[in-house]
Design a protein around this motif. Sequence first.
Motif: not given
Length: 233
Positions: A12-19
Motif C-alpha cells: 500500500i505504501e509503495s502504491a501511494f509513493e508511486k502516485i
Amino acid sequence: GLFKGSVISADIESAFEKISNALSPEAKSVLERYSNLFISVPKTPKDYSKHAETLEELSMAILGRKTCHIIYTTYGEDEITEKSYDINPLHFFERDGGLYVFVVVPYYGDIRLLAVERIKSIEMGEEAFSWPENFDPEALLSKAFGLYWDDSFTAKIKFPASQVRYIKERKWAEQQRIDELPDGGVILTIETSGSYDIKRWVLSFGPYAELLEPSEIRAQIKQELEEAAKAYA
C-alpha cells in the motif's frame, strides 16, 4: 493502520509513493494539507504484527477467489477449542480496532464472520470459488446493531430526560422512531439485529436506560444486573 508491519502495508505504501511521484509539487502540497484534516486513533486496537502471513494469505485468496483451509480458535463459556475447516474468504472490515473477514464455509454454505487474529494457520488451495449471489456486506453490517447479527427484531429502550440529547443526535438504525414522554424522556424504537450487542449497549447506560422489549433480552439484562449487584454487595 491494522496492516502495519505486513507485506500488505508495504504494498500500500509503495502504491501511494508511486502516485505521489506522479503529482505536481502544487498537488502534493494540497494533499499534505488534507492529510492533516483528520486523525484516527482506534481505542484498544488489536496487535496484528504477528499475523502478517495470515493477512497476506487471506488477501491473496480474496483477490484470487481461492478456497483456504484454516485452523480457527473459538471461545466458549468454559472452554477454548480449535476447529479445522475450509473457507471462501470474501471481505475484510474493521470494527473497534479489530480486523474481521466475511467468509463462506462451503460445508455449511452460510456466510460467517471470523476474527483474523483467531486464525492460527491458513493454507490457500488451488480450487476457485464463485462470489455468493446477493451478498452485500454493507447491507449486512448496517442491519446489525454492532458486530453480530441474527434474526431481525424490534427493540424498545426507554431513556430519561438527561439522555435525550445524546439519543437524538445519532441515527441508531435504518428504521427507528423516537417517541417523547410526558416527563421529558423518550422511547427509542429500532428494527435491528444482534441481540448480544443490544444487551451490551443498554447495560452500558447503567440506570439511564431500560429495555422494554423484547422480553427475553429484558430478562437477560435483569439477571446480569442482579449478578453484578451481588459482586458489589
